[in-house]
Design an enzyme around this catalytic site. Structure first.
Site, PDB file in Angstrom:
ATOM      1  N   GLY A   1       0.809  -1.217   0.000  1.00 58.94           N
ATOM      2  CA  GLY A   1       0.000   0.000   0.000  1.00 58.94           C
ATOM      3  C   GLY A   1       0.837   1.259   0.000  1.00 58.94           C
ATOM      4  O   GLY A   1       2.074   1.218   0.062  1.00 58.94           O
TER       5      GLY A   1
ATOM      6  N   GLY B   1      -6.646  -5.613   3.100  1.00 54.15           N
ATOM      7  CA  GLY B   1      -6.898  -6.345   1.870  1.00 54.15           C
ATOM      8  C   GLY B   1      -7.445  -5.476   0.751  1.00 54.15           C
ATOM      9  O   GLY B   1      -7.810  -5.985  -0.310  1.00 54.15           O
TER      10      GLY B   1
ATOM     11  N   GLY C   1      -5.782  -3.798  -1.133  1.00 53.12           N
ATOM     12  CA  GLY C   1      -4.889  -4.037  -2.272  1.00 53.12           C
ATOM     13  C   GLY C   1      -4.804  -5.520  -2.623  1.00 53.12           C
ATOM     14  O   GLY C   1      -4.034  -5.914  -3.509  1.00 53.12           O
TER      15      GLY C   1
ATOM     16  N   GLU D   1      -0.069 -10.734   4.062  1.00 57.10           N
ATOM     17  CA  GLU D   1       0.106  -9.769   5.158  1.00 57.10           C
ATOM     18  C   GLU D   1      -0.232 -10.401   6.506  1.00 57.10           C
ATOM     19  O   GLU D   1       0.451 -10.180   7.507  1.00 57.10           O
ATOM     20  CB  GLU D   1      -0.774  -8.536   4.908  1.00 57.10           C
ATOM     21  CG  GLU D   1      -0.278  -7.715   3.725  1.00 57.10           C
ATOM     22  CD  GLU D   1      -1.237  -6.617   3.291  1.00 57.10           C
ATOM     23  OE1 GLU D   1      -0.793  -5.684   2.621  1.00 57.10           O
ATOM     24  OE2 GLU D   1      -2.442  -6.707   3.596  1.00 57.10           O
TER      25      GLU D   1
HETATM   26  C1  5RP Z   1      -3.266  -4.300   1.012  1.00 55.91           C
HETATM   27  C2  5RP Z   1      -3.552  -3.662   2.313  1.00 55.91           C
HETATM   28  C3  5RP Z   1      -3.015  -2.282   2.514  1.00 55.91           C
HETATM   29  O1  5RP Z   1      -2.168  -2.292   3.609  1.00 55.91           O
HETATM   30  C4  5RP Z   1      -4.188  -1.358   2.745  1.00 55.91           C
HETATM   31  O2  5RP Z   1      -5.038  -1.425   1.612  1.00 55.91           O
HETATM   32  C5  5RP Z   1      -3.745   0.103   2.987  1.00 55.91           C
HETATM   33  O3  5RP Z   1      -3.244   0.675   1.827  1.00 55.91           O
HETATM   34  P1  5RP Z   1      -2.952   2.241   1.718  1.00 55.91           P
HETATM   35  O4  5RP Z   1      -1.836   2.560   2.681  1.00 55.91           O
HETATM   36  O5  5RP Z   1      -2.573   2.448   0.275  1.00 55.91           O
HETATM   37  O6  5RP Z   1      -4.242   2.956   2.063  1.00 55.91           O
HETATM   38  O7  5RP Z   1      -4.165  -4.215   3.189  1.00 55.91           O
HETATM   39  O8  5RP Z   1      -3.874  -5.542   0.898  1.00 55.91           O
END
Ligand code: 5RP
Length: 226
Positions: A29, A98, A100, A106
């Protein structure tokens, strides 16, 4: 000072927790990207020897240009510190992750790491979790899983890309983004979803985290240690 300044500062604060010779688990992310950039700067400035394992190609692409030596998954049990982002964090520090699509790896990384750090801007901090829960599902089981998620009160939707093609995770599975409304007991829902065969991982995270960083729109960064 803007939120962007605070996110940069938050990355630097998280990077200051990393010690020479650490093996670092990299979540995914944009907030983690700020951490990777800040740690890359420290590596250059202080000549640190840092190795890292990425949870996704997104963060690997950033990390491989930042002076890290990248390691393979066989070193997962040796992760000294993991730094990850979040999509929502409730008032008792349960999370939804999740957004992303990287939550399966993770979750494993966070469980494996000796020290666990979350970086997120203030918009992610809420009273109750309420956004859809990403549920990674083996494709052949999707009809079965769909019915079981509905039986738990969920409303699943296949995650798709812009043109309507299904989104596939780096593990070759699909994601059912599932609405549950306000989640009042995240640990129970996490366990109930986890029990459904065919699911690889769900995006509710309830494990203990050592430090949360919160980047604020006024440029400040708050650290919450548990
Ligand atoms: C990916 C995730 C990321 O950590 C979550 O979406 C946060 O992303 P960002 O810092 O771009 O807001 O869980 O699967």
């Amino acid at each position: 000072m803007s939120l962007q300044d605070a996110i940069k500062k938050m990355g630097e604060a998280a990077a200051s927790l990393v010690k020479d010779n650490n093996l670092v688990g990299l979540g995914s992310g944009s907030a983690v990207a700020a951490f990777v950039n800040a740690l890359g700067e420290r590596i250059k400035r202080e000549g640190l020897k840092i190795t890292a394992i990425p949870t996704s190609m997104q963060i690997e692409l950033i990390a491989e240009n930042s002076g890290f030596q990248l390691e393979r998954y066989n070193r997962i049990n040796n992760i000294d510190i993991v730094v990850d982002g979040a999509d929502q964090i409730d008032s008792t520090f349960n999370m939804i992750k999740g957004g992303g699509g990287a939550h399966h790896r993770e979750k494993v990384f966070i469980e494996a790491a000796k020290k666990r750090v979350i970086v997120a801007d203030e918009s992610k901090y809420v009273k109750f979790l309420s956004r859809s829960v990403p549920v990674e599902v083996s494709t052949f089981a999707r009809h079965f899983v769909w019915k079981r998620l509905e039986a738990l009160g969920g409303r699943p939707k296949v995650r798709t890309l812009e043109k309507g093609y299904p989104y596939f995770t780096e593990n070759g599975n699909i994601i059912l983004d599932t609405e549950f409304g306000e989640i009042k007991t995240p640990p129970k829902l996490e366990t109930d979803i986890h029990k459904i065969p065919g699911i690889v991982a769900n995006g509710i995270f309830t494990m203990k985290i050592d430090h949360f960083f919160k980047a604020k729109a006024d440029g400040r960064v708050e650290k919450i240690s548990k």
